[in-house]
Design a protein around this motif. Structure first.
Motif, short mmCIF file in Angstrom:
data_model
loop_
_atom_site.label_atom_id
_atom_site.label_comp_id
_atom_site.label_asym_id
_atom_site.label_seq_id
_atom_site.Cartn_x
_atom_site.Cartn_y
_atom_site.Cartn_z
N GLY A 14 0.32 -0.84 0.21
CA GLY A 14 0.63 0.01 0.19
C GLY A 14 0.74 1.23 -0.41
N GLY A 76 -1.45 7.84 10.33
CA GLY A 76 -2.37 7.76 10.91
C GLY A 76 -2.67 6.74 10.86
N TRP A 101 -9.63 -0.74 4.63
CA TRP A 101 -7.16 -1.18 4.94
C TRP A 101 -8.08 -1.98 6.27
CZ3 TRP A 101 -4.58 1.65 8.88
CH2 TRP A 101 -2.76 1.81 7.92
N THR A 148 -14.02 4.87 4.66
CA THR A 148 -12.79 5.95 3.71
C THR A 148 -13.04 6.36 3.19
OG1 THR A 148 -11.37 3.36 5.49
CG2 THR A 148 -10.11 4.61 3.47
N ASP A 180 -11.74 8.95 6.84
CA ASP A 180 -10.52 7.61 6.92
C ASP A 180 -9.82 9.51 5.89
OD1 ASP A 180 -8.26 7.15 6.24
OD2 ASP A 180 -8.07 5.60 7.71
N VAL A 182 -7.14 9.36 4.08
CA VAL A 182 -5.80 10.31 3.75
C VAL A 182 -4.63 9.41 2.82
CG1 VAL A 182 -4.58 8.45 6.09
CG2 VAL A 182 -5.30 7.28 3.87
N TYR A 183 -5.99 9.15 1.71
CA TYR A 183 -5.67 9.51 -0.19
C TYR A 183 -6.20 10.08 -0.71
CZ TYR A 183 -4.69 4.60 0.39
OH TYR A 183 -3.20 3.69 0.91
N SER A 212 -2.60 12.07 7.04
CA SER A 212 -1.27 11.20 6.95
C SER A 212 -0.21 11.87 5.99
CB SER A 212 -1.82 9.67 6.85
OG SER A 212 -0.17 9.09 6.71
N SER A 214 1.89 10.76 4.77
CA SER A 214 2.51 9.08 4.18
C SER A 214 1.92 9.36 2.66
CB SER A 214 1.83 7.73 4.52
OG SER A 214 2.13 7.71 6.06
N ARG A 223 6.21 8.06 9.79
CA ARG A 223 5.14 8.20 10.70
C ARG A 223 4.44 9.67 11.29
NH1 ARG A 223 3.58 5.53 8.81
NH2 ARG A 223 2.06 4.26 9.61
C1 LIG Z 1 -7.13 3.78 4.03
C2 LIG Z 1 -6.08 3.86 4.85
N1 LIG Z 1 -5.86 4.39 6.27
C3 LIG Z 1 -4.65 5.00 6.98
C4 LIG Z 1 -3.46 4.34 6.66
C5 LIG Z 1 -2.12 5.23 7.54
O1 LIG Z 1 -0.96 4.98 6.61
P1 LIG Z 1 -0.01 5.88 7.21
O2 LIG Z 1 -0.39 5.18 9.37
O3 LIG Z 1 1.28 5.27 6.87
O4 LIG Z 1 -0.01 6.77 8.08
C6 LIG Z 1 -3.67 3.92 5.53
C7 LIG Z 1 -1.86 2.95 4.79
O5 LIG Z 1 -1.85 2.39 3.83
C8 LIG Z 1 -4.57 3.61 4.60
O6 LIG Z 1 -4.42 2.73 3.51
#
Ligand SMILES: Cc1ncc(COP(=O)(O)O)c(C=O)c1O
Length: 366
Positions: A14, A76, A101, A148, A180, A182-183, A212, A214, A223
């Motif tokens: 991922g 995240g 996830w 998400t 969520d 994060v994307y 996040s 990330s 992190r």
């Molecule tokens: C939907 C989703 N949320 C949160 C995360 C967490 O990402 P991170 O902990 O690297 O910020 C991920 C990581 O793959 C994810 O796919």
């Protein structure tokens, strides 16, 4: 299994294959030189929170109070952890939209609470939310609804109507609504960013957004993440942080301010590459027999449904052993995931071309 084999085309992770951009690495080195090596506030450095508030103002047109409504987290997943731990007592229930996830559901269980996974059905080639199933899942112990958007693994992004209905549902049942996001920057719609639930809610709403660095800034190993939440929850999350990790690394927070301030060109470039990858893989998969592939609206995954598939784990194992293409089985993503496979297309085009060719041969033989 795939990690122990040579020559595997790894499309199961991922994360993208792009390293953290140099300007962010240099900012972290500079931050260390400048003395950002000490403890910070539990909620994160005030300057980092201000930078995040400014990001929300510019990108989403929403005003967030950096001193009371933002908590910087060490990723995240730590943001999910803080938000979930602050909302659930043992025995409470949380509804999670799946396939998703798996960490959200796992954290609910680690809080000694009960997960009710509600699958998002595919209707006319697009994933939707089953609001009837949500109504049926609510009990007197339900405290939280987690979704998400854009979704891992579906690539689905909530529409404005979806967001209105999720908010209305959560308000009516007095639930915390956790999004969520994060994307959010890996979004193929008309705007620069996937629409945040924060544009819809008031600051009195029981809403938590998890985000996040990330995915947006290719900073998976650093992190670093954050939550935006109603001030009572944000205060609790900051307190709880003290006993979990205290705070995210100080020089990392400082480097993130540079990412937020100057990262737009790099994000746009990454999105162009991802779009080309998505289009190439989606077109290749659409030609393979037995696959149905909704066009993803965001994130960097394709989640084709495989006709007649009842054991995605065995299926991915066979693909791995016979073709050396590593994929993630749909069953890993909870209710509604079985019968599908997840392909991460954030890889180099030459790897994707070879992987699609091997997968095409495999599907034709099947
Ligand atoms: C939907 C989703 N949320 C949160 C995360 C967490 O990402 P991170 O902990 O690297 O910020 C991920 C990581 O793959 C994810 O796919």
């Amino acid at each position: 299994m795939a990690m122990g084999m040579d020559g595997v085309l790894k499309l199961y992770f991922g994360e993208s294959n792009v390293p953290t951009p140099d300007y962010i690495k240099h900012a972290a080195q500079q931050a260390m030189t400048d003395g950002y090596t000490f403890y910070t506030e539990n909620a994160g450095m005030p300057s980092t929170r201000k930078a995040l508030a400014s990001y929300y103002r510019k990108l989403h047109g929403v005003e967030i109070d950096p001193s009371t409504e933002i908590v910087v987290t060490a990723s995240g997943v730590q943001g999910l952890n803080m938000g979930i731990r602050c909302t659930l007592d043992p025995g409470d229930e949380a509804i999670v939209l799946t396939p998703a996830w798996p960490n959200g559901s796992a954290i609910v269980q680690m809080s000694n609470a009960v997960v009710k996974q509600i699958p998002q059905p595919m209707v006319n080639g697009r994933y939707e939310i089953d609001f009837d199933a949500l109504e049926a899942a609510v009990s007197s112990r339900t405290r939280l609804l987690l979704f998400t958007s854009p979704s891992n693994p579906l690539g689905w992004a909530a529409t404005s109507d979806d967001q209105d209905r999720l908010l209305e549902f959560s308000r009516r049942h007095s639930l915390w609504l956790m999004a969520d996001e994060v994307y959010e920057r890996l979004y193929f719609g008309d705007s620069q960013v996937a629409p945040s639930i924060l544009k819809k809610c008031t600051r009195e709403d029981a809403v938590i957004v998890v985000n996040s660095f990330s995915k947006t800034y290719s900073m998976t190993g650093w992190r670093l993440g954050w939550i935006v939440a109603r001030r009572d929850l944000a205060a609790r999350a900051a307190q709880l942080n003290e006993f979990v990790i205290s705070h995210a690394a100080s020089f990392t927070q400082r480097a993130a301010e540079t990412a937020l301030a100057t990262g737009e060109a790099q994000i746009a470039e990454m999105l162009q590459t991802l779009k080309a990858n998505r289009d190439y893989c989606a077109a290749a998969l659409a030609k393979m027999p037995g696959l149905t592939v909704p066009n993803p609206e965001g994130a960097f995954y394709l989640f084709p449904k495989v006709e007649g598939l009842i054991d995605s784990f065995e299926f991915c194992k066979r693909i791995l052993l016979e073709t050396k293409v590593g994929l993630a089985p749909g069953v890993a993503f909870g209710a509604g995931g079985e019968g599908s496979i997840r392909i991460c297309y954030a890889a180099e085009m030459k790897i994707l071309i070879e992987a699609m060719s091997r997968l095409g041969d495999f599907m034709s033989r099947r």
